[in-house]
Design a protein around this motif. Structure first.
Motif, PDB file in Angstrom:
ATOM      1  N   ASP A 164       0.979  -0.899  -0.683  1.00 17.99           N
ATOM      2  CA  ASP A 164       0.544  -0.167   0.310  1.00 17.99           C
ATOM      3  C   ASP A 164       1.100   1.270   0.611  1.00 17.99           C
ATOM      4  O   ASP A 164       0.648   2.440  -0.376  1.00 17.99           O
ATOM      5  CB  ASP A 164      -0.962   0.199   0.693  1.00 17.99           C
ATOM      6  CG  ASP A 164      -1.410  -1.170   1.130  1.00 17.99           C
ATOM      7  OD1 ASP A 164      -2.156  -1.150   0.156  1.00 17.99           O
ATOM      8  OD2 ASP A 164      -2.379  -1.341   2.382  1.00 17.99           O
ATOM      9  N   LEU A 165       2.289   1.315   0.647  1.00 17.51           N
ATOM     10  CA  LEU A 165       2.990   2.275   0.221  1.00 17.51           C
ATOM     11  C   LEU A 165       3.367   2.935  -0.709  1.00 17.51           C
ATOM     12  O   LEU A 165       3.941   3.763  -0.952  1.00 17.51           O
ATOM     13  CB  LEU A 165       3.726   2.157   1.993  1.00 17.51           C
ATOM     14  CG  LEU A 165       3.203   1.804   3.679  1.00 17.51           C
ATOM     15  CD1 LEU A 165       4.294   1.918   4.559  1.00 17.51           C
ATOM     16  CD2 LEU A 165       2.753   3.460   3.669  1.00 17.51           C
ATOM     17  N   THR A 166       4.284   1.284  -1.488  1.00 17.33           N
ATOM     18  CA  THR A 166       5.154   1.650  -2.631  1.00 17.33           C
ATOM     19  C   THR A 166       4.419   1.522  -3.797  1.00 17.33           C
ATOM     20  O   THR A 166       5.011   2.374  -4.536  1.00 17.33           O
ATOM     21  CB  THR A 166       6.202   0.432  -2.241  1.00 17.33           C
ATOM     22  OG1 THR A 166       5.466  -0.397  -2.144  1.00 17.33           O
ATOM     23  CG2 THR A 166       6.888   0.651  -1.155  1.00 17.33           C
ATOM     24  N   GLY A 167       3.033   1.198  -3.978  1.00 17.50           N
ATOM     25  CA  GLY A 167       2.039   0.809  -5.032  1.00 17.50           C
ATOM     26  C   GLY A 167       2.524   0.072  -5.581  1.00 17.50           C
ATOM     27  O   GLY A 167       1.920   0.105  -7.010  1.00 17.50           O
ATOM     28  N   GLY A 168       3.283  -0.679  -5.285  1.00 17.54           N
ATOM     29  CA  GLY A 168       3.348  -2.092  -5.738  1.00 17.54           C
ATOM     30  C   GLY A 168       2.948  -3.450  -5.733  1.00 17.54           C
ATOM     31  O   GLY A 168       1.631  -2.950  -4.787  1.00 17.54           O
ATOM     32  N   PRO A 169       3.267  -4.679  -5.840  1.00 20.62           N
ATOM     33  CA  PRO A 169       2.585  -6.140  -5.758  1.00 20.62           C
ATOM     34  C   PRO A 169       2.708  -6.587  -4.578  1.00 20.62           C
ATOM     35  O   PRO A 169       3.917  -6.259  -3.379  1.00 20.62           O
ATOM     36  CB  PRO A 169       3.024  -6.384  -6.026  1.00 20.62           C
ATOM     37  CG  PRO A 169       3.973  -6.021  -7.183  1.00 20.62           C
ATOM     38  CD  PRO A 169       3.797  -5.694  -6.741  1.00 20.62           C
ATOM     39  N   VAL A 170       1.816  -7.083  -4.065  1.00 23.74           N
ATOM     40  CA  VAL A 170       2.038  -8.343  -2.667  1.00 23.74           C
ATOM     41  C   VAL A 170       2.431  -9.550  -3.611  1.00 23.74           C
ATOM     42  O   VAL A 170       1.976 -10.384  -4.354  1.00 23.74           O
ATOM     43  CB  VAL A 170       0.642  -8.379  -1.796  1.00 23.74           C
ATOM     44  CG1 VAL A 170       0.616  -9.172  -0.690  1.00 23.74           C
ATOM     45  CG2 VAL A 170       0.392  -7.202  -1.131  1.00 23.74           C
ATOM     46  N   VAL A 171       3.787 -10.330  -2.520  1.00 25.85           N
ATOM     47  CA  VAL A 171       4.037 -11.024  -3.350  1.00 25.85           C
ATOM     48  C   VAL A 171       4.809 -12.082  -2.339  1.00 25.85           C
ATOM     49  O   VAL A 171       4.541 -11.596  -1.590  1.00 25.85           O
ATOM     50  CB  VAL A 171       5.318 -11.120  -4.115  1.00 25.85           C
ATOM     51  CG1 VAL A 171       5.165 -10.207  -5.043  1.00 25.85           C
ATOM     52  CG2 VAL A 171       6.338 -10.541  -2.796  1.00 25.85           C
TER      53      VAL A 171
END
Length: 223
Positions: A164-171
């Motif tokens: 949520d903070l980085t705007g990246g995916p959850v892996v």
């Protein structure tokens, strides 16, 4: 035919005992048992059970990987001490592997690896972002994040909050912790700069200071 290396990885840095045995890149035996205490008594029998399941003995091993934390102080000391003893006895490379390295194994893109810590904090380290990010103990508000354009993935105990903070995916981790440690050992066993494993402690011990007075050091009397 070239004999494939036999690599053992084990870890007790969390509320578990875990070990995996690789022949080359293939997992031939593994075990992971949940336990809040008792790792000191269980880890060596567990390893021997994994070796037996893989049809191997201690003398067959080419290298050993051990989890160095961060995590439970006692658990880390148990594994690191066992690994150092085995290294001396077997005369094979012993590779210390952090929980962050185990989590990130198999990922080339930037990932923020997280491990739950006491008192609602977290251990964190950014991997694969091209910089030497330092492992830290922090909370989500004080965590230093990588360049936003990297959109680093969240991985580990706080993966969703990080994403949520980085705007990246959850892996998710590509390997269990014990398998990842064994694979890291296999990859690094020939490193000429390999150092003996040492615990990764990112916070002070919880033990309270002694209430007793410090011992008095007596000066040596001359005869």
């Amino acid at each position: 035919m070239t004999k494939l290396p036999l690599t053992l990885g084990f870890d007790t840095s969390g509320a578990y005992c875990a070990a995996a045995l690789l022949r080359g890149t293939e997992v031939i035996a593994s075990a992971n048992e949940d336990m809040a205490r008792g790792q000191a008594e269980r880890i060596m029998p567990l390893i021997e059970e994994v070796l037996t399941a893989g049809g191997a003995t201690w003398q067959d091993l080419s290298a050993i990987g051990v989890g160095i934390g961060p995590g439970n102080f006692t658990g880390i000391r148990i594994s690191v001490a066992a690994a150092r003893g085995l290294g001396l006895a077997l005369r094979i490379p012993i590779v210390g592997v952090s929980h962050f390295e185990a989590l990130a194994l198999g990922y080339d893109a930037p990932v923020v690896c997280t491990v739950a810590a006491p008192r609602a904090k977290l251990y964190a380290q950014t991997m694969n972002d091209g910089t030497a990010a330092k492992a830290v103990l922090c909370d989500l508000d004080s965590l230093s994040l990588p360049d936003p354009t990297l959109k680093a993935a969240g991985l580990g105990s706080h993966a969703e909050q990080i994403a949520d903070l980085t705007g990246g995916p959850v892996v998710a981790p590509q390997y269990s912790v014990e398998e990842a440690i064994a694979r890291q050992a296999m990859l690094r066993m020939h490193d000429i700069d390999l150092q003996p494993p040492a615990p990764m402690y990112l916070r002070p011990a919880d033990a309270a200071p002694s209430r007793h007075a410090a011992p008095v050091i007596l000066a040596e009397t001359q005869q």
